[in-house]
Design a protein around this motif. Structure first.
Motif, PDB file in Angstrom:
ATOM      1  N   ASP A 192       0.807  -1.224   0.000  1.00  0.00           N
ATOM      2  CA  ASP A 192       0.000   0.000   0.000  1.00  0.00           C
ATOM      3  C   ASP A 192       0.839   1.271   0.000  1.00  0.00           C
ATOM      4  OD1 ASP A 192      -2.684   0.821  -0.263  1.00  0.00           O
ATOM      5  OD2 ASP A 192      -2.678   1.582   1.783  1.00  0.00           O
ATOM      6  N   ALA A 193       2.154   1.141  -0.217  1.00  0.00           N
ATOM      7  CA  ALA A 193       3.003   2.332  -0.287  1.00  0.00           C
ATOM      8  C   ALA A 193       2.612   3.166  -1.508  1.00  0.00           C
ATOM      9  CB  ALA A 193       4.473   1.933  -0.382  1.00  0.00           C
ATOM     10  N   ILE A 194       2.633   4.492  -1.345  1.00  0.00           N
ATOM     11  CA  ILE A 194       2.299   5.395  -2.446  1.00  0.00           C
ATOM     12  C   ILE A 194       3.555   5.651  -3.270  1.00  0.00           C
ATOM     13  CG2 ILE A 194       1.432   7.680  -3.065  1.00  0.00           C
ATOM     14  CD1 ILE A 194      -0.030   7.703  -0.360  1.00  0.00           C
ATOM     15  N   VAL A 195       3.486   5.399  -4.556  1.00  0.00           N
ATOM     16  CA  VAL A 195       4.637   5.599  -5.428  1.00  0.00           C
ATOM     17  C   VAL A 195       4.265   6.570  -6.542  1.00  0.00           C
ATOM     18  CG1 VAL A 195       5.647   3.351  -4.944  1.00  0.00           C
ATOM     19  CG2 VAL A 195       4.040   3.585  -6.838  1.00  0.00           C
ATOM     20  N   GLY A 196       5.259   7.317  -6.986  1.00  0.00           N
ATOM     21  CA  GLY A 196       5.059   8.241  -8.088  1.00  0.00           C
ATOM     22  C   GLY A 196       5.534   7.646  -9.394  1.00  0.00           C
ATOM     23  N   LEU A 197       4.786   7.881 -10.458  1.00  0.00           N
ATOM     24  CA  LEU A 197       5.156   7.419 -11.792  1.00  0.00           C
ATOM     25  C   LEU A 197       5.061   8.586 -12.758  1.00  0.00           C
ATOM     26  CD1 LEU A 197       3.082   5.076 -10.387  1.00  0.00           C
ATOM     27  CD2 LEU A 197       4.025   3.778 -12.307  1.00  0.00           C
ATOM     28  N   SER A 198       5.735   8.481 -13.890  1.00  0.00           N
ATOM     29  CA  SER A 198       5.650   9.513 -14.923  1.00  0.00           C
ATOM     30  C   SER A 198       5.732   8.877 -16.290  1.00  0.00           C
ATOM     31  CB  SER A 198       6.774  10.544 -14.750  1.00  0.00           C
ATOM     32  OG  SER A 198       8.048   9.946 -14.942  1.00  0.00           O
ATOM     33  N   ARG A 199       5.190   9.579 -17.272  1.00  0.00           N
ATOM     34  CA  ARG A 199       5.249   9.128 -18.660  1.00  0.00           C
ATOM     35  C   ARG A 199       5.424  10.347 -19.552  1.00  0.00           C
ATOM     36  NH1 ARG A 199       6.155   5.268 -16.261  1.00  0.00           N
ATOM     37  NH2 ARG A 199       5.109   3.230 -16.262  1.00  0.00           N
ATOM     38  N   ILE A 200       6.190  10.189 -20.623  1.00  0.00           N
ATOM     39  CA  ILE A 200       6.433  11.267 -21.585  1.00  0.00           C
ATOM     40  C   ILE A 200       5.784  10.887 -22.909  1.00  0.00           C
ATOM     41  CG2 ILE A 200       8.220  12.453 -22.932  1.00  0.00           C
ATOM     42  CD1 ILE A 200       9.990  12.453 -20.521  1.00  0.00           C
ATOM     43  N   PHE A 201       5.145  11.885 -23.543  1.00  0.00           N
ATOM     44  CA  PHE A 201       4.479  11.632 -24.814  1.00  0.00           C
ATOM     45  C   PHE A 201       4.611  12.861 -25.712  1.00  0.00           C
ATOM     46  CE2 PHE A 201       1.382  13.514 -21.989  1.00  0.00           C
ATOM     47  CZ  PHE A 201       0.681  14.414 -22.777  1.00  0.00           C
ATOM     48  N   ALA A 202       4.315  12.694 -26.978  1.00  0.00           N
ATOM     49  CA  ALA A 202       4.316  13.792 -27.946  1.00  0.00           C
ATOM     50  C   ALA A 202       2.902  13.954 -28.490  1.00  0.00           C
ATOM     51  CB  ALA A 202       5.294  13.515 -29.081  1.00  0.00           C
ATOM     52  N   VAL A 203       2.549  15.196 -28.848  1.00  0.00           N
ATOM     53  CA  VAL A 203       1.204  15.479 -29.355  1.00  0.00           C
ATOM     54  C   VAL A 203       1.266  16.676 -30.288  1.00  0.00           C
ATOM     55  CG1 VAL A 203       0.657  16.918 -27.335  1.00  0.00           C
ATOM     56  CG2 VAL A 203      -1.204  15.934 -28.687  1.00  0.00           C
ATOM     57  N   ASP A 204       0.459  16.656 -31.352  1.00  0.00           N
ATOM     58  CA  ASP A 204       0.372  17.802 -32.254  1.00  0.00           C
ATOM     59  C   ASP A 204      -0.376  18.940 -31.576  1.00  0.00           C
ATOM     60  OD1 ASP A 204       1.736  16.497 -34.223  1.00  0.00           O
ATOM     61  OD2 ASP A 204      -0.021  16.042 -35.457  1.00  0.00           O
TER      62      ASP A 204
END
Length: 684
Positions: free
Chosen positions: A130-142
């Protein structure tokens, strides 16, 4: 001529500020005479000050004809707008929006004139503990919101681990190609059963990615210990930072930095550094490459114990050059500009944050704007196009949340783009004044006093002492939505930079605000006594309000003197030291947290939840249950212990909300409840 147009919640005013080399003259009509925010009702004030700012991230297209900004969407979402500055009537156009709990749109940077590179971050609870973890994602968009392409490597069914980090952008241009970027990528081993092609590599490396197709090629092979990479202005990877973990795979605070000479593929050691949980203890830590001089800028402590900016050639000579140094405060900011993050200056905070520009043209511009714009505001150079001929500039002060401008170097004109916060135009706010007061041992403590608008000479006011978070942080001069809310509600607000704060050198930081809590909290309580002694505060109407460590300080003030403050409001506070340490057991920084907290009797005497029987004043607590910084159990424990001791306490818990309570509705609720709580307990 002034053109005003409105799209969504943001207003844009297009006006002109003509500029000579060092002198500026206002051409647009000034705002109407000040309107006091005290004319607002309590609920209106809570909603106004609790609303989130418009400029969560701003960017200019490479050709400088468009700008973008991330604005609030609803209570806690974000929306990316694009504005064509060449249009007769520039209108913000929606690109993408994110409106999910526990998720944020962190930044969107123009990679080309038609396409963005963006990052989203979010938190989740692990099923295992139940530990809170941070995640991230990178994307490209017009720019029209189409052709969304995830740039973060996608996990497959054979991958043995989940990538929490979605990578970071190392370079926006690779050898001048705007359609390609460099970014970090994490490699994890794959299940090799029934296959010979499973990946066995482990660690962080660098890939070159086509932002249109997401096709990638490896530039730097993964290294298990490497945290980050840095490229020069040609897109060549020249620096990397390596961490040393202990046997339990936890951070030791030991860092090593490596560099490459131009044209070489061989890594050589540049420097080493030792970090505590929240500060650089010793050594040199690189921050940016200066390609023009083939050197690296970085920070280390000068002989007097203050952080200073140094430059070191990337040639193995170890010839450190002191660039900016002080003997009273830390030089802790690096000013960077443009797509290549060119270093253009450094900054530090005395009574007001000051900038030292290395670029003479930018220094002239910033100095001129500071003198020409009303209120001598803080000038921030926020973004630039590819050739730096156009700049996004912000100007703000203690009584002005700020305005974003576009400056054109060729025409020497400054055009207003948008206010950084809506609803403040023409409103009269409280002036923030730097002060010092004496602690009980005679030490002079710096701080800031904000009085209600129109009551600059008033005496016997209801008053609030508001210690900052951290504790390794400090308050600075400028607009503060929390302070200004209380000032407009009639309170004098004092923000003390107590011993244990950052920014004032190694000696002032001392053993930190936890180990040396008696010194830090003593300084906080002396701030309240100073307000009374100066006649500013009515001693029967003195309260304390704090967030994070500030919330801890607000609660712990009762242990040294439970008669000083008549009401206590604590937001996301630390309340129990041992529990705080154990909360981090499943995290990478557990060892550093343990060393920061230390061992000894202060773990008990310094924990307000262990001393609830000593409280005399009523307590109001707030906490989000998705807080990764300070676990929600800290406030739950405080409420439980206060109730067990028969004390007055009210606890408000926000669902799916993180440490910053980045939600306009919840912030407004919190402000309204604190205001009502104080008025009830301070006698109206």
């Amino acid at each position: 001529m002034t053109i005003v147009f409105i799209q969504g919640s943001s207003m844009f005013r297009k006006s002109t500020l003509a500029a000579s080399a060092a002198t500026f003259s206002l051409c647009a009509a000034l705002l109407p005479a000040g309107v006091s925010a005290q004319t607002l009702s309590a609920q209106e004030a809570a909603e106004l000050f609790g609303a989130r700012a418009n400029d969560r991230h701003v960017s200019l297209s490479p050709d400088g004809t468009k700008f973008s900004y991330i604005a609030p969407l609803g209570a806690e979402g974000e929306i990316l707008y694009s504005v064509d500055l060449t249009a007769e009537t520039p209108v913000p156009k929606r690109v993408i929006a994110l409106n999910q709990q526990r998720s944020n749109l962190d930044f969107c940077e123009w990679a080309t004139n038609t396409r963005f590179v963006c990052r989203t971050s979010f938190t989740r609870n692990l099923a295992s503990n139940d530990a809170i973890v941070g995640l991230s994602r990178i994307f490209a968009v017009d720019e029209d919101g189409s052709n969304v392409e995830q740039l973060t490597q996608t996990d497959n069914a054979k991958t043995l681990y989940t990538a929490f980090s979605g990578g970071s952008v190392v370079a926006l241009d690779v050898a001048g190609e705007q359609d390609k970027i460099l970014m970090t990528q994490d490699w994890f081993p794959e299940d090799g059963r029934n296959t010979r092609i499973a990946n066995k590599e482990w660690g962080r490396g660098v890939v070159e990615i086509d932002i249109n197709s997401a096709k990638r090629s490896k530039v730097e092979s993964p290294d298990d210990n490497t945290m980050w990479y840095m490229a020069d202005d040609t897109g060549a990877v020249r620096l990397k930072g390596v961490t040393r973990s202990d046997a339990g795979n936890r951070d030791t605070g030991n860092r090593a930095y490596f560099y490459r000479e131009k044209g070489s593929s061989r890594w050589q050691e540049l420097s080493r550094a030792e970090f505590g949980l929240q500060n650089l203890e010793e050594g040199f830590t690189p921050s940016a490459i200066d390609s023009a001089s083939d050197s690296v800028y970085g920070f280390m402590r000068n002989p007097e114990g203050f952080l200073a900016l140094y430059r070191l050639p990337l040639d193995g000579s170890d010839q450190f050059e002191e660039v900016v140094s002080r003997d009273d405060v830390d030089v802790d900011g690096l000013i960077r500009l443009g797509r290549k993050d060119r270093v253009v200056g450094a900054s530090y905070a005395t009574e007001v944050r000051e900038a030292v520009y290395f670029d003479p043209e930018l220094k002239t511009l910033a100095d001129g704007l500071n003198k020409a714009l009303p209120g001598n505001p803080l000038i921030g150079i926020r973004a630039a196009n590819a050739d730096e001929s156009r700049l996004l500039i912000s100007a703000s002060s203690d009584t002005d949340p700020g305005m974003l401008y576009l400056y054109d170097k060729q025409t020497r004109q400054l055009n207003e783009l948008m206010p950084l916060r809506d609803g403040f135009a023409g409103r009269q706010l409280g002036t923030m004044k730097p002060i010092t007061y004496s602690a009980s041992d005679g030490t002079s403590i710096p701080g800031y006093l904000t009085l209600p608008p129109g009551k600059e000479n008033a005496r016997g006011l209801p008053a609030i002492v508001m210690p900052h978070g951290g504790p390794s942080s400090r308050d600075e001069w400028g607009f503060d939505w929390l302070v200004q809310f209380f000032a407009t509600r009639g309170y004098a607000v004092l923000q003390p930079n107590f011993r244990g704060s950052a920014g004032y050198g190694e000696a002032w930081f001392g053993e930190n605000g936890y180990r040396a809590w008696r010194t830090a909290i003593g300084d906080v309580n002396d701030a309240g006594r100073w307000l009374i002694g100066e006649g500013v505060a009515d001693p029967s109407k003195l309260a304390i309000v704090g967030w994070s460590y500030g919330g801890y300080a607000a609660l712990q003030s009762q242990i040294l003197d439970n008669s000083l403050y008549k009401a206590i409001a604590a937001i996301a506070p630390v309340t129990e030291f041992r529990m705080m340490r154990e909360d981090r057991r499943n995290y990478w920084d557990y060892r550093l947290r343990s060393e920061f907290m230390g061992e000894g009797e202060h773990l008990v005497t310094g924990s307000p939840a262990r001393n609830a029987d000593q409280f005399a004043s009523p307590v109001l607590l707030f906490h989000g249950d998705a807080d990764q910084n300070v676990d929600v159990t800290q406030s739950r424990e405080m409420e439980r212990e206060l109730r067990k001791a028969g004390k007055s306490v009210k606890y408000v818990e926000f669902e799916d909300i993180a440490h910053g309570i980045d939600n306009s509705v919840y912030r407004a609720q919190m402000l309204s409840e604190i205001d009502s709580f104080l008025r009830t307990n301070l006698g109206g």
